[in-house]
Design an enzyme around this catalytic site. Sequence first.
Site, mmCIF file in Angstrom:
data_model
loop_
_atom_site.group_PDB
_atom_site.id
_atom_site.type_symbol
_atom_site.label_atom_id
_atom_site.label_comp_id
_atom_site.label_asym_id
_atom_site.label_seq_id
_atom_site.Cartn_x
_atom_site.Cartn_y
_atom_site.Cartn_z
ATOM 1 N N HIS A 80 3.068 3.534 7.093
ATOM 2 C CA HIS A 80 2.016 3.292 8.066
ATOM 3 C C HIS A 80 1.784 1.774 8.112
ATOM 4 O O HIS A 80 2.261 1.040 7.240
ATOM 5 C CB HIS A 80 0.733 4.013 7.634
ATOM 6 C CG HIS A 80 0.717 5.472 7.980
ATOM 7 N ND1 HIS A 80 -0.401 6.264 7.858
ATOM 8 C CD2 HIS A 80 1.686 6.287 8.455
ATOM 9 C CE1 HIS A 80 -0.121 7.497 8.244
ATOM 10 N NE2 HIS A 80 1.136 7.550 8.607
ATOM 11 N N GLU B 271 -0.776 -0.095 7.412
ATOM 12 C CA GLU B 271 -1.437 -0.648 6.224
ATOM 13 C C GLU B 271 -0.467 -0.687 5.040
ATOM 14 O O GLU B 271 -0.471 -1.632 4.240
ATOM 15 C CB GLU B 271 -2.657 0.210 5.852
ATOM 16 C CG GLU B 271 -3.723 0.314 6.939
ATOM 17 C CD GLU B 271 -3.508 1.519 7.862
ATOM 18 O OE1 GLU B 271 -2.350 1.818 8.231
ATOM 19 O OE2 GLU B 271 -4.509 2.161 8.218
ATOM 20 N N SER C 133 -8.473 3.413 12.223
ATOM 21 C CA SER C 133 -9.124 3.977 11.032
ATOM 22 C C SER C 133 -8.074 4.498 10.044
ATOM 23 O O SER C 133 -7.191 5.267 10.424
ATOM 24 C CB SER C 133 -10.053 5.107 11.490
ATOM 25 O OG SER C 133 -10.810 5.613 10.419
ATOM 26 N N CYS D 77 -5.865 6.474 7.491
ATOM 27 C CA CYS D 77 -5.629 7.882 7.130
ATOM 28 C C CYS D 77 -5.831 8.082 5.629
ATOM 29 O O CYS D 77 -6.013 7.122 4.876
ATOM 30 C CB CYS D 77 -4.203 8.263 7.522
ATOM 31 S SG CYS D 77 -2.968 7.800 6.268
ATOM 32 N N CYS E 277 -3.431 5.809 3.422
ATOM 33 C CA CYS E 277 -3.790 4.389 3.398
ATOM 34 C C CYS E 277 -5.139 4.181 2.723
ATOM 35 O O CYS E 277 -5.349 3.190 2.020
ATOM 36 C CB CYS E 277 -3.782 3.843 4.820
ATOM 37 S SG CYS E 277 -2.146 4.002 5.590
#
Lengths: 146, 146
Positions: B51, B53, B78, B80, B83
Amino acid sequence: MNDPFMRAAIEEARQGLAEGGIPIGSVIVYRGEIIGRGHNRRVQKGSAILHGEMDALENAGRRTADVYRESTLYTTLSPCPMCSGTILLYGIPRVIIGENQTFMGEEELLRSRGVGIEVLQDPECLELMRRFIAEQPHLWNEDIGV
Amino acid sequence: MNDPFMRAAIEEARQGLAEGGIPIGSVIVYRGEIIGRGHNRRVQKGSAILHGEMDALENAGRRTADVYRESTLYTTLSPCPMCSGTILLYGIPRVIIGENQTFMGEEELLRSRGVGIEVLQDPECLELMRRFIAEQPHLWNEDIGV
């Protein structure tokens, strides 16, 4: 350890140790077959995210939700917040843990979200981590953000 | 978006989109400088764990706890569970979020553990995700384990 899947996770951990790495291994099992296996690669790949469970999931490749939701994750050590969050992201319903005496991960969070957890307290998993932590405490602390 | 760090995260998201990927970007800032930047690489690397991040954290390399504990993570969406778990693992104290209207991650869990969260509801971040989700719903569902 007679369970072939935890056996495979331990073999992954031992392979990591032989590479000079952190001895934590993991496999993901779907319908009775290992679809991904891996071990911690912090040292080997200079990685901040490849814990054993993450490496196993990465090696399993891109999967759809229906696969994860019928899978079981085996890991030699109680899963940290990162790996536990990943279990929640993908809805993996069951996690088999080698031991949680040298490190207690987010088992309570996982249970509170409905994940089934079994802790084996396997002597081989324990011995691997006890020795590693005693020998390389700084490396271990780096891996768990301490 | 005038904030240079969220601007950089958005640029990462746009780069991901240009590569045919999922438009989510992230940067990690330590003492006023970006030490890691990245974007979702599910498509580009066939990755289940990269992802935005995670990619930013991986690109920041191996760091000790004292660095993470003075860092701020910027992300266009936002975070998950995966992360968010990683934020908790490394004790990152502050997270700036582009938007949480197209996807609500584990903000409540993060707050309950003392992480400071700011949500910008930035129109550019929103537009990127709204368009992507409308155009590629299956890919998006795969990324969030649905």
